[in-house]
Design a protein around this motif. Structure first.
Motif, short mmCIF file in Angstrom:
data_model
loop_
_atom_site.label_atom_id
_atom_site.label_comp_id
_atom_site.label_asym_id
_atom_site.label_seq_id
_atom_site.Cartn_x
_atom_site.Cartn_y
_atom_site.Cartn_z
N PRO A 94 0.83 -1.17 0.04
CA PRO A 94 0.11 0.03 0.15
C PRO A 94 0.86 1.37 -0.03
O PRO A 94 1.90 1.21 0.40
N VAL A 95 0.33 2.41 -0.71
CA VAL A 95 1.19 3.71 -0.49
C VAL A 95 0.89 4.46 0.57
O VAL A 95 1.54 5.18 0.81
N THR A 96 -0.09 3.96 1.46
CA THR A 96 -0.21 4.62 2.72
C THR A 96 1.05 4.57 3.82
O THR A 96 1.56 3.36 3.99
N GLU A 97 1.52 5.59 4.00
CA GLU A 97 2.94 5.62 4.99
C GLU A 97 2.46 4.99 6.31
O GLU A 97 1.43 5.12 7.01
N GLY A 98 3.49 4.10 6.64
CA GLY A 98 3.29 3.44 8.02
C GLY A 98 2.26 2.17 7.97
O GLY A 98 2.25 1.44 8.93
N LEU A 99 1.65 1.71 6.91
CA LEU A 99 1.19 0.60 6.75
C LEU A 99 1.84 -0.37 5.91
O LEU A 99 2.22 0.07 4.50
N ARG A 100 2.04 -1.62 6.18
CA ARG A 100 2.57 -2.66 5.61
C ARG A 100 1.85 -3.97 5.33
O ARG A 100 1.10 -4.37 6.39
N LEU A 101 1.74 -4.74 4.23
CA LEU A 101 1.04 -5.75 3.95
C LEU A 101 1.82 -6.91 4.13
O LEU A 101 2.96 -7.06 3.63
N THR A 102 1.63 -7.74 5.16
CA THR A 102 2.53 -8.85 5.27
C THR A 102 2.04 -10.02 4.62
O THR A 102 2.65 -11.15 4.60
N ASP A 103 0.62 -10.32 4.64
CA ASP A 103 0.06 -11.48 3.94
C ASP A 103 -1.29 -11.27 3.18
O ASP A 103 -1.97 -10.31 3.58
N SER A 104 -1.53 -12.08 2.33
CA SER A 104 -2.90 -12.16 1.72
C SER A 104 -3.24 -13.49 1.23
O SER A 104 -2.30 -14.50 0.96
N MET A 105 -4.70 -13.74 1.28
CA MET A 105 -5.12 -15.09 0.71
C MET A 105 -6.31 -14.89 0.20
O MET A 105 -7.26 -13.89 0.42
N LEU A 106 -6.64 -15.63 -0.85
CA LEU A 106 -7.61 -15.82 -1.63
C LEU A 106 -8.57 -17.06 -1.60
O LEU A 106 -8.04 -17.87 -1.74
N ARG A 107 -9.90 -16.95 -1.15
CA ARG A 107 -10.76 -18.07 -1.09
C ARG A 107 -11.81 -17.95 -2.15
O ARG A 107 -12.34 -16.91 -2.39
N GLU A 108 -12.12 -18.96 -3.14
CA GLU A 108 -13.07 -19.13 -4.13
C GLU A 108 -13.83 -20.38 -3.85
O GLU A 108 -13.23 -21.32 -3.52
N SER A 109 -14.98 -20.38 -4.21
CA SER A 109 -16.09 -21.27 -4.23
C SER A 109 -16.98 -21.15 -5.34
O SER A 109 -16.99 -20.13 -6.11
N THR A 110 -17.60 -22.31 -5.83
CA THR A 110 -18.48 -22.25 -6.88
C THR A 110 -19.62 -23.10 -6.57
O THR A 110 -19.61 -24.08 -5.77
N ASN A 111 -20.71 -22.82 -7.32
CA ASN A 111 -22.00 -23.48 -7.09
C ASN A 111 -22.09 -24.16 -8.19
O ASN A 111 -23.39 -24.56 -8.69
N PHE A 112 -21.27 -24.65 -9.14
CA PHE A 112 -21.33 -25.48 -10.36
C PHE A 112 -20.55 -26.71 -10.05
O PHE A 112 -19.32 -26.75 -9.69
#
Length: 239
Positions: A174-192
């Protein structure tokens, strides 16, 4: 949006398709707790480069090539030459002012119809498919429920395909000063019961198939993905 024009476009696109395209039993139920399996693989750098070059030199999108290959797999499984499956679309038309700054999920699922004619060349099939999909770009906002109500049983399907061609940088901060991204996760599901996701990278093609375990076991799912890759190879070789 011109709602009546969208309704007319979908009626015309699905005219004559009078039977559902299903690969799972009619009584198959998918819920949030239904167990799914997942098969993932890379197409390989050589094939990915050949597909991109093939599409570019013929004025096609890679998405069109992928959709045609998936239609061939679904057609074989369903025993049909007139195939309909679902496609996830972003729902963010570039011509709508301010769309790039709007928050929210605009994603929609729309039917993709592919008519597989043995007398037709692959080039003819791809050209026809891309023209049909281009004609529907301005009408992808219409909800799936309404499209199916307008078109009838021929607009019913139980497989989904998503072509994820958006860029992403997992190391971006992120460009916001003092904020740091340490991890991210994506969950997806389907109804097919079957959901294919294709994601082109800089030098490869990531392929993922989510499959309903009560209908398609791991071996069946891997066989489908391998056949899908084989069809992509044949498109390049035979065209």
């Amino acid at each position: 949006q011109d709602e009546e024009a969208a309704r007319d476009a979908w009626r015309q696109a699905l005219a004559g398709a009078d039977e559902p395209t299903r690969v799972a039993p009619d009584d198959t139920v998918v819920s949030a707790s239904t167990p799914f399996g997942r098969v993932s693989l890379l197409a390989g750098e050589e094939l990915a480069a050949a597909l991109k070059d093939f599409a570019r030199t013929r004025g096609l999108t890679l998405n069109t090539v992928v959709q045609a290959a998936w239609a061939m797999i679904i057609g074989q499984m369903a025993g049909r030459n007139d195939v309909v499956f679902g496609a996830s679309v972003a729902g963010r038309p570039a011509g709508l002012p301010g769309m790039e700054t709007m928050l929210g999920l605009f994603i929609n699922t729309v039917p993709v119809r592919v008519r597989l004619d043995p007398a037709q060349t692959v080039a003819e099939l791809l050209t026809e498919l891309q023209a049909a999909q281009s004609a529907l770009l301005d009408h992808q906002h219409l909800g799936l429920t309404e499209i199916q109500r307008l078109a009838g049983p021929g607009a019913v399907f139980d497989t989904l395909m998503a072509f994820e061609n958006y860029p992403g940088d997992p190391d971006a901060q992120p460009v916001t000063e003092g904020l740091r991204l340490t991890d991210s996760m994506l969950r997806e599901s389907t109804n097919f019961p079957l959901a294919l996701v294709v994601n082109p990278t800089d030098d490869d093609l990531r392929i993922r198939l989510d499959h309903l375990l009560s209908v398609f076991d791991a071996a069946m799912a891997r066989s489908m993905v391998e056949r899908f890759v084989w069809v992509l190879e044949q498109v390049v070789v035979d065209s």
